[in-house]
Design an enzyme around this catalytic site. Sequence first.
Site, PDB file in Angstrom:
ATOM      1  N   ASP A  38     -40.934 -11.861 -28.155  1.00 22.95           N
ATOM      2  CA  ASP A  38     -40.097 -10.768 -27.654  1.00 22.95           C
ATOM      3  C   ASP A  38     -40.980  -9.542 -27.492  1.00 22.95           C
ATOM      4  O   ASP A  38     -42.027  -9.436 -28.129  1.00 22.95           O
ATOM      5  CB  ASP A  38     -38.965 -10.473 -28.643  1.00 22.95           C
ATOM      6  CG  ASP A  38     -37.758  -9.830 -27.992  1.00 22.95           C
ATOM      7  OD1 ASP A  38     -37.889  -8.685 -27.518  1.00 22.95           O
ATOM      8  OD2 ASP A  38     -36.678 -10.452 -27.962  1.00 22.95           O
ATOM      9  N   ASN A  91     -34.779 -17.370 -22.307  1.00 20.89           N
ATOM     10  CA  ASN A  91     -33.600 -16.636 -22.738  1.00 20.89           C
ATOM     11  C   ASN A  91     -33.673 -15.140 -22.460  1.00 20.89           C
ATOM     12  O   ASN A  91     -32.651 -14.480 -22.357  1.00 20.89           O
ATOM     13  CB  ASN A  91     -33.401 -16.855 -24.242  1.00 20.89           C
ATOM     14  CG  ASN A  91     -32.358 -15.927 -24.828  1.00 20.89           C
ATOM     15  OD1 ASN A  91     -31.162 -16.114 -24.631  1.00 20.89           O
ATOM     16  ND2 ASN A  91     -32.805 -14.905 -25.548  1.00 20.89           N
ATOM     17  N   TYR A 155     -27.652  -8.417 -12.276  1.00 18.37           N
ATOM     18  CA  TYR A 155     -27.550  -9.426 -13.342  1.00 18.37           C
ATOM     19  C   TYR A 155     -27.071 -10.762 -12.772  1.00 18.37           C
ATOM     20  O   TYR A 155     -27.632 -11.822 -13.081  1.00 18.37           O
ATOM     21  CB  TYR A 155     -26.587  -8.914 -14.404  1.00 18.37           C
ATOM     22  CG  TYR A 155     -26.519  -9.715 -15.668  1.00 18.37           C
ATOM     23  CD1 TYR A 155     -27.507  -9.601 -16.646  1.00 18.37           C
ATOM     24  CD2 TYR A 155     -25.436 -10.551 -15.930  1.00 18.37           C
ATOM     25  CE1 TYR A 155     -27.426 -10.317 -17.833  1.00 18.37           C
ATOM     26  CE2 TYR A 155     -25.347 -11.269 -17.117  1.00 18.37           C
ATOM     27  CZ  TYR A 155     -26.343 -11.143 -18.059  1.00 18.37           C
ATOM     28  OH  TYR A 155     -26.258 -11.856 -19.243  1.00 18.37           O
ATOM     29  N   LYS A 159     -29.128 -14.273 -12.778  1.00 16.69           N
ATOM     30  CA  LYS A 159     -28.600 -15.463 -13.456  1.00 16.69           C
ATOM     31  C   LYS A 159     -28.383 -16.610 -12.472  1.00 16.69           C
ATOM     32  O   LYS A 159     -28.617 -17.778 -12.810  1.00 16.69           O
ATOM     33  CB  LYS A 159     -27.299 -15.118 -14.178  1.00 16.69           C
ATOM     34  CG  LYS A 159     -27.477 -14.174 -15.363  1.00 16.69           C
ATOM     35  CD  LYS A 159     -28.392 -14.763 -16.430  1.00 16.69           C
ATOM     36  CE  LYS A 159     -28.377 -13.959 -17.709  1.00 16.69           C
ATOM     37  NZ  LYS A 159     -29.291 -14.509 -18.743  1.00 16.69           N
TER      38      LYS A 159
END
Length: 249
Positions: A38, A91, A155, A159
């Site tokens: 991360d 992710n 977004y 996605k």
Amino acid sequence: MDMGIEGKVAIVTGSARGLGAETARRLALEGARVVVTDINAEGARATAEALRAEGLQAHCVIGDITRAADVDRLVQETLATFGGIHILVNNAGFPRDRYLVKMTEEDWDLVIQVMLKGAFLVTKAVMPTLIAQGWGRVVNISSRAHFGNPTQANYAAAKAGLIGMAKALAQEEGRYGITVNCVAPGFMETEMVQALPTYEQIRDKAIQAQPIKRVGRPQDVADAVVFLASERAGFISGEVLHVTGGRFG
């Protein structure tokens, strides 16, 4: 049920907290050796330390997946630490919600860069290892938002792009024993969502729209990822597993 991933090495991007952290934990509980990565250094280290405190195998690599040099370092450090890579969970991502007429170029670029460019760079970097060993699992975390949500043009586009990417790579890489799939969560009760000022309204609206009348939990998504990453899902590729309580539109 033996999922067949004991000893496998898994990289989970954006795993400092929330869905990523829970996914890393579930993979580790199944015996995988997990790399937590991360840009949030403090959170990533804390997550890796918490996993090790449970007696699980975890390593932390801090980096920005939109930078090729950081991605190369992630892959090399993973190989040096655990000796292989078998599972990748793309992710990392976040929303920057605004109506299109108020959406800035930065709002668009940040969301697309992290989710799409980041997934591209990390998947490309790990693919030679997966191909060479003749086995691999790539799971992209998409969203129910791929159907489209107001204020989420950036977004939703990102996605949906992860789904298109998965379907293309499923056809490219299947000959090497590699599957590529997506998990598309609906409303999930994560720390990030709970911190929103409109959290309760969003939660109530989501529950009302779902046939299953409860909030989604990070564990629900993590369980779906573990299945798609397992030996049990070896003949499933290019698919989208919706974890939405039955809500699609």
